[in-house]
Motif scaffolding. Sequence first.
Motif, PDB file in Angstrom:
ATOM      1  N   GLY A   7      -8.121   8.216 -14.221  1.00 11.32           N
ATOM      2  CA  GLY A   7      -7.957   6.985 -15.223  1.00 11.32           C
ATOM      3  C   GLY A   7      -6.858   7.189 -16.373  1.00 11.32           C
ATOM      4  N   LYS A   8      -6.070   8.475 -16.161  1.00 11.47           N
ATOM      5  CA  LYS A   8      -5.112   8.775 -17.211  1.00 11.47           C
ATOM      6  C   LYS A   8      -3.703   8.997 -16.733  1.00 11.47           C
ATOM      7  CE  LYS A   8      -8.767  10.743 -20.220  1.00 11.47           C
ATOM      8  NZ  LYS A   8      -9.376  11.666 -21.010  1.00 11.47           N
ATOM      9  N   VAL A   9      -3.616   8.642 -15.310  1.00 16.00           N
ATOM     10  CA  VAL A   9      -2.567   9.201 -14.535  1.00 16.00           C
ATOM     11  C   VAL A   9      -0.967   8.425 -15.082  1.00 16.00           C
ATOM     12  CG1 VAL A   9      -3.630  10.022 -12.400  1.00 16.00           C
ATOM     13  CG2 VAL A   9      -2.739   7.562 -12.718  1.00 16.00           C
ATOM     14  N   GLY A  10      -1.346   7.509 -15.775  1.00 13.96           N
ATOM     15  CA  GLY A  10      -0.122   6.424 -16.363  1.00 13.96           C
ATOM     16  C   GLY A  10       0.350   7.267 -17.349  1.00 13.96           C
ATOM     17  N   ARG A  11      -0.331   8.370 -17.886  1.00 10.76           N
ATOM     18  CA  ARG A  11       0.067   9.169 -19.197  1.00 10.76           C
ATOM     19  C   ARG A  11       0.650  10.396 -18.697  1.00 10.76           C
ATOM     20  NH1 ARG A  11      -4.562   8.774 -23.321  1.00 10.76           N
ATOM     21  NH2 ARG A  11      -5.768   7.909 -21.460  1.00 10.76           N
ATOM     22  N   LEU A  12       0.956  10.858 -17.745  1.00  7.61           N
ATOM     23  CA  LEU A  12       1.370  12.062 -17.232  1.00  7.61           C
ATOM     24  C   LEU A  12       2.868  12.083 -17.314  1.00  7.61           C
ATOM     25  CD1 LEU A  12      -0.850  12.984 -13.942  1.00  7.61           C
ATOM     26  CD2 LEU A  12      -0.876  13.778 -16.124  1.00  7.61           C
ATOM     27  N   GLY A  46       4.279  13.896  -8.400  1.00  7.71           N
ATOM     28  CA  GLY A  46       5.404  13.329  -8.358  1.00  7.71           C
ATOM     29  C   GLY A  46       5.344  11.746  -8.170  1.00  7.71           C
ATOM     30  N   VAL A  47       4.428  11.234  -7.152  1.00  5.39           N
ATOM     31  CA  VAL A  47       4.306   9.879  -6.842  1.00  5.39           C
ATOM     32  C   VAL A  47       3.697   9.076  -8.122  1.00  5.39           C
ATOM     33  CG1 VAL A  47       2.058  10.012  -5.719  1.00  5.39           C
ATOM     34  CG2 VAL A  47       3.791   8.255  -5.176  1.00  5.39           C
ATOM     35  N   PHE A  48       2.848  10.117  -8.860  1.00  2.00           N
ATOM     36  CA  PHE A  48       2.205   9.545 -10.283  1.00  2.00           C
ATOM     37  C   PHE A  48       3.154   9.109 -10.990  1.00  2.00           C
ATOM     38  CE2 PHE A  48      -1.253  11.167  -7.954  1.00  2.00           C
ATOM     39  CZ  PHE A  48      -2.186  10.218  -7.739  1.00  2.00           C
ATOM     40  N   SER A  49       4.357   9.220 -11.018  1.00  2.37           N
ATOM     41  CA  SER A  49       5.544   9.005 -11.974  1.00  2.37           C
ATOM     42  C   SER A  49       5.550   7.053 -11.996  1.00  2.37           C
ATOM     43  CB  SER A  49       6.919   9.605 -11.905  1.00  2.37           C
ATOM     44  OG  SER A  49       7.471   9.197 -10.611  1.00  2.37           O
ATOM     45  N   LEU A  50       5.144   6.767 -10.528  1.00  2.09           N
ATOM     46  CA  LEU A  50       5.139   5.459 -10.267  1.00  2.09           C
ATOM     47  C   LEU A  50       4.079   4.783 -10.848  1.00  2.09           C
ATOM     48  CD1 LEU A  50       6.397   5.620  -6.768  1.00  2.09           C
ATOM     49  CD2 LEU A  50       8.004   5.114  -8.808  1.00  2.09           C
ATOM     50  N   ALA A  51       3.018   5.272 -11.832  1.00  3.67           N
ATOM     51  CA  ALA A  51       1.693   4.789 -11.918  1.00  3.67           C
ATOM     52  C   ALA A  51       1.591   3.637 -13.017  1.00  3.67           C
ATOM     53  CB  ALA A  51       0.915   5.932 -12.774  1.00  3.67           C
ATOM     54  N   GLN A  80       4.116   7.368  14.277  1.00  2.00           N
ATOM     55  CA  GLN A  80       4.031   5.926  14.115  1.00  2.00           C
ATOM     56  C   GLN A  80       4.546   5.854  12.510  1.00  2.00           C
ATOM     57  OE1 GLN A  80      -0.056   4.791  14.776  1.00  2.00           O
ATOM     58  NE2 GLN A  80       0.125   3.635  12.824  1.00  2.00           N
ATOM     59  N   GLY A  81       4.944   4.568  12.211  1.00  2.00           N
ATOM     60  CA  GLY A  81       5.274   4.159  10.676  1.00  2.00           C
ATOM     61  C   GLY A  81       4.152   3.529  10.252  1.00  2.00           C
ATOM     62  N   TRP A  82       3.968   3.583   8.889  1.00  4.19           N
ATOM     63  CA  TRP A  82       2.939   2.906   8.311  1.00  4.19           C
ATOM     64  C   TRP A  82       3.353   2.310   6.715  1.00  4.19           C
ATOM     65  CZ3 TRP A  82       1.911   5.262   3.637  1.00  4.19           C
ATOM     66  CH2 TRP A  82       2.356   6.434   3.336  1.00  4.19           C
ATOM     67  N   ARG A  83       2.625   1.837   6.168  1.00  2.63           N
ATOM     68  CA  ARG A  83       2.979   1.230   4.717  1.00  2.63           C
ATOM     69  C   ARG A  83       1.701   0.931   3.926  1.00  2.63           C
ATOM     70  NH1 ARG A  83       4.266  -5.028   3.683  1.00  2.63           N
ATOM     71  NH2 ARG A  83       2.352  -5.916   4.194  1.00  2.63           N
ATOM     72  N   VAL A  84       1.805   1.063   2.627  1.00  2.00           N
ATOM     73  CA  VAL A  84       0.837   0.819   1.987  1.00  2.00           C
ATOM     74  C   VAL A  84       1.312   0.266   0.517  1.00  2.00           C
ATOM     75  CG1 VAL A  84       0.845   3.052   0.618  1.00  2.00           C
ATOM     76  CG2 VAL A  84      -1.301   1.909   0.658  1.00  2.00           C
ATOM     77  N   ILE A  85       0.459  -0.657   0.072  1.00  2.00           N
ATOM     78  CA  ILE A  85       0.770  -1.532  -1.284  1.00  2.00           C
ATOM     79  C   ILE A  85       0.034  -0.886  -2.357  1.00  2.00           C
ATOM     80  CG2 ILE A  85       0.998  -3.494  -2.409  1.00  2.00           C
ATOM     81  CD1 ILE A  85       1.718  -4.845   0.211  1.00  2.00           C
ATOM     82  N   ILE A  86       0.439  -0.395  -3.411  1.00  2.00           N
ATOM     83  CA  ILE A  86      -0.317   0.008  -4.713  1.00  2.00           C
ATOM     84  C   ILE A  86      -0.270  -0.931  -5.727  1.00  2.00           C
ATOM     85  CG2 ILE A  86      -0.989   2.183  -5.993  1.00  2.00           C
ATOM     86  CD1 ILE A  86       0.394   3.825  -4.082  1.00  2.00           C
ATOM     87  N   THR A  87      -1.207  -1.645  -6.219  1.00  2.00           N
ATOM     88  CA  THR A  87      -1.047  -2.525  -7.280  1.00  2.00           C
ATOM     89  C   THR A  87      -1.116  -1.811  -8.684  1.00  2.00           C
ATOM     90  OG1 THR A  87      -3.551  -2.646  -7.111  1.00  2.00           O
ATOM     91  CG2 THR A  87      -1.989  -4.326  -5.832  1.00  2.00           C
ATOM     92  N   PRO A  88      -0.755  -2.243  -9.591  1.00  2.00           N
ATOM     93  CA  PRO A  88      -0.743  -1.781 -10.968  1.00  2.00           C
ATOM     94  C   PRO A  88      -2.011  -1.099 -11.279  1.00  2.00           C
ATOM     95  CG  PRO A  88       0.717  -3.610 -11.251  1.00  2.00           C
ATOM     96  CD  PRO A  88      -0.151  -3.736  -9.578  1.00  2.00           C
ATOM     97  N   ASP A  89      -3.044  -1.894 -11.231  1.00  2.00           N
ATOM     98  CA  ASP A  89      -4.340  -1.395 -11.589  1.00  2.00           C
ATOM     99  C   ASP A  89      -4.966  -0.301 -10.506  1.00  2.00           C
ATOM    100  OD1 ASP A  89      -4.594  -3.286  -9.793  1.00  2.00           O
ATOM    101  OD2 ASP A  89      -6.531  -4.070 -10.285  1.00  2.00           O
ATOM    102  N   ALA A  90      -4.517  -0.184  -9.496  1.00  2.00           N
ATOM    103  CA  ALA A  90      -4.928   0.575  -8.472  1.00  2.00           C
ATOM    104  C   ALA A  90      -4.833   2.064  -8.704  1.00  2.00           C
ATOM    105  CB  ALA A  90      -4.289   0.338  -7.013  1.00  2.00           C
ATOM    106  N   TRP A  91      -3.756   2.389  -9.532  1.00  2.00           N
ATOM    107  CA  TRP A  91      -3.245   3.828 -10.013  1.00  2.00           C
ATOM    108  C   TRP A  91      -4.552   4.577 -10.622  1.00  2.00           C
ATOM    109  CZ3 TRP A  91       0.607   5.988  -7.716  1.00  2.00           C
ATOM    110  CH2 TRP A  91       1.774   5.208  -7.146  1.00  2.00           C
TER     111      TRP A  91
END
Length: 583
Positions: free
Chosen positions: A34-39, A113-118, A133-144
């Motif tokens: 719940g605090k990854v946005g502050r890393l 590193g990916v949590f810099s996008l939080a 195979q290829g894949w994709r995922v969508i992470i919404t702002p609140d999902a972080w």
Amino acid sequence: MNGRDGGMVRPSVRSALMSLPRTIQTAVGQTLIGKVGRLFNGSVSDVLHELLQNARRAGATRVDIDSLDLAGHPTLIIRDDGAGIDDPAKLVTLGESGWNSDIADREDPAGMGVFSLAGHRVEIRSFSPAASQGWRVIITPDAWETGMPLEIAPHSIDRGTEILIDMPETWGDQLAPAASRATKYYPLPVRLGSDPLERLDFLAGARRVEEWNGCRIGVFHDRELYTSQDPRINFHGVSIPCELPQVHEIEGQYAWRVRIDIVDAPALQLVLPARKEMVQNAALGALREAAEQAIYRTIATNDSHRLPHAQWLRAVTLGIILPEAEPWLSAWEPRIADGHGIAEGNRIAGEAMILLPTEEPHIEQCANRVLRTGKPLGGTLVREIHALEGYSWYDALPRVTGLSFHVDSEAAIYDYNADSIVPEGVESGRVSAITLEIAISASRDPSEDSDVYAFPTDVLIAPDDAWYADIDQTAILLASDAIISPISLAVLIDAACFSPGDDCGYDSWETQHAYFQKRARHIANELLLGEETAIIERIRGALWDEVSWLVPDGRKISIVAGRNEMTVAYMPTPDGPAAPSAA
């Protein structure tokens, strides 16, 4: 059983107390999610640094950065042609890097590193070699920060990784300069749109480069002024400040410094998660010592050096044997009270030299009246440099160990030096005799006896305060046989005593100096020409400074002045009578 308040704990309360565990272990609490946005600080610069490092670890050969308007949203797109991401779950698991053992051992990735996008809407597309195979995922702002399930969908991508980030408005103007900074020392080619970004060698311009334990140590010799925030270590494009050794030679404005380019050094680590400083560990200490050795080895390739003796000994301790510092010194020049630092004369080498210690400006200026002509002490006077003490050639030089003036006057007979003041009752004027006395030892050896030389001299200036001297509180003594002009004495007083005040309440340097020079001229005139002549010269100076420029070209004026009256008139000209006077 006593409770905290001193009372008794009832049995029913005692039975409800928690029992202590027998062992504990470190763990990461779920609340951290719940605090990854502050890393990270949320800047586009942080995002680029993290994603560029991930692309490099994935074995990419190039990276493309672009910004497009997709579905009405400004979007930052970062693509690489690396190996792709095998396990999508590890991508968003804090602390799980998902890298193979080779990368994990060499670079110690933290899985952050990916949590810099939080806090941003992000779409990640990648190819999984393990799943073919290829894949994709969508992470919404609140999902972080909620840990909500994220759907993995198939995608046509067949190599590498592509990340699409909804750009905040503030990133627009920051993207280009941030990308330039992030890729300046990055090892892979990067394009911003269709333009390749410039890449430089972090060690460009080094005098010498050494390889050490997976690092490149570049040794520089420059006069650039470094600050604590200047990058000194480059970690695959992440350049950070770090305190590293530097060596200064004695007279030079240049310094020997190092920069480090890390190639493959697992023990050298960055502080997580921001990676903006080095972990202070034993490996960094060893690197600093290796860098210091590299500096001295580079100095050893030069024909000569001017290292302080302490630095020379340090080189020996590190196993680098250097010759002694080049044996020359600057000819002694007297200091002035308004000087900044110490004046350096010509370079003296290969001849008899005598070390003269630094004295107060008024002492040096007065001593110079004897020492400036010829070689009265038998050798060229040179300025002492304590940092050279310890070198055999320097310690063997004869040196001045004492410098004072012996004054013989009707008021008193006394010795004067920088640590003394003139006796009470001594005033400026003529004295019977002034003698400069100089004690000289044959070498630095403290057991050596000193010889004392005596020279008659003509002027002694003794301020009440050795610095910021008040000229009205300065004793100016002239030997009975002194022959010196008023202007020469005024110049000597100026050099020996003028030191301007620099607090905000003082006038400018120019104003203070002009006033001091006028006072010095008046005092010199008074001592050498008498009070009446000094007053006339002072009036003449005031008229020259303040009045002469008002007189029309080709005309002259006469001035008759008393204490309370003054008459000014034009002088007659060859063509007519004088103009009316003004009183």
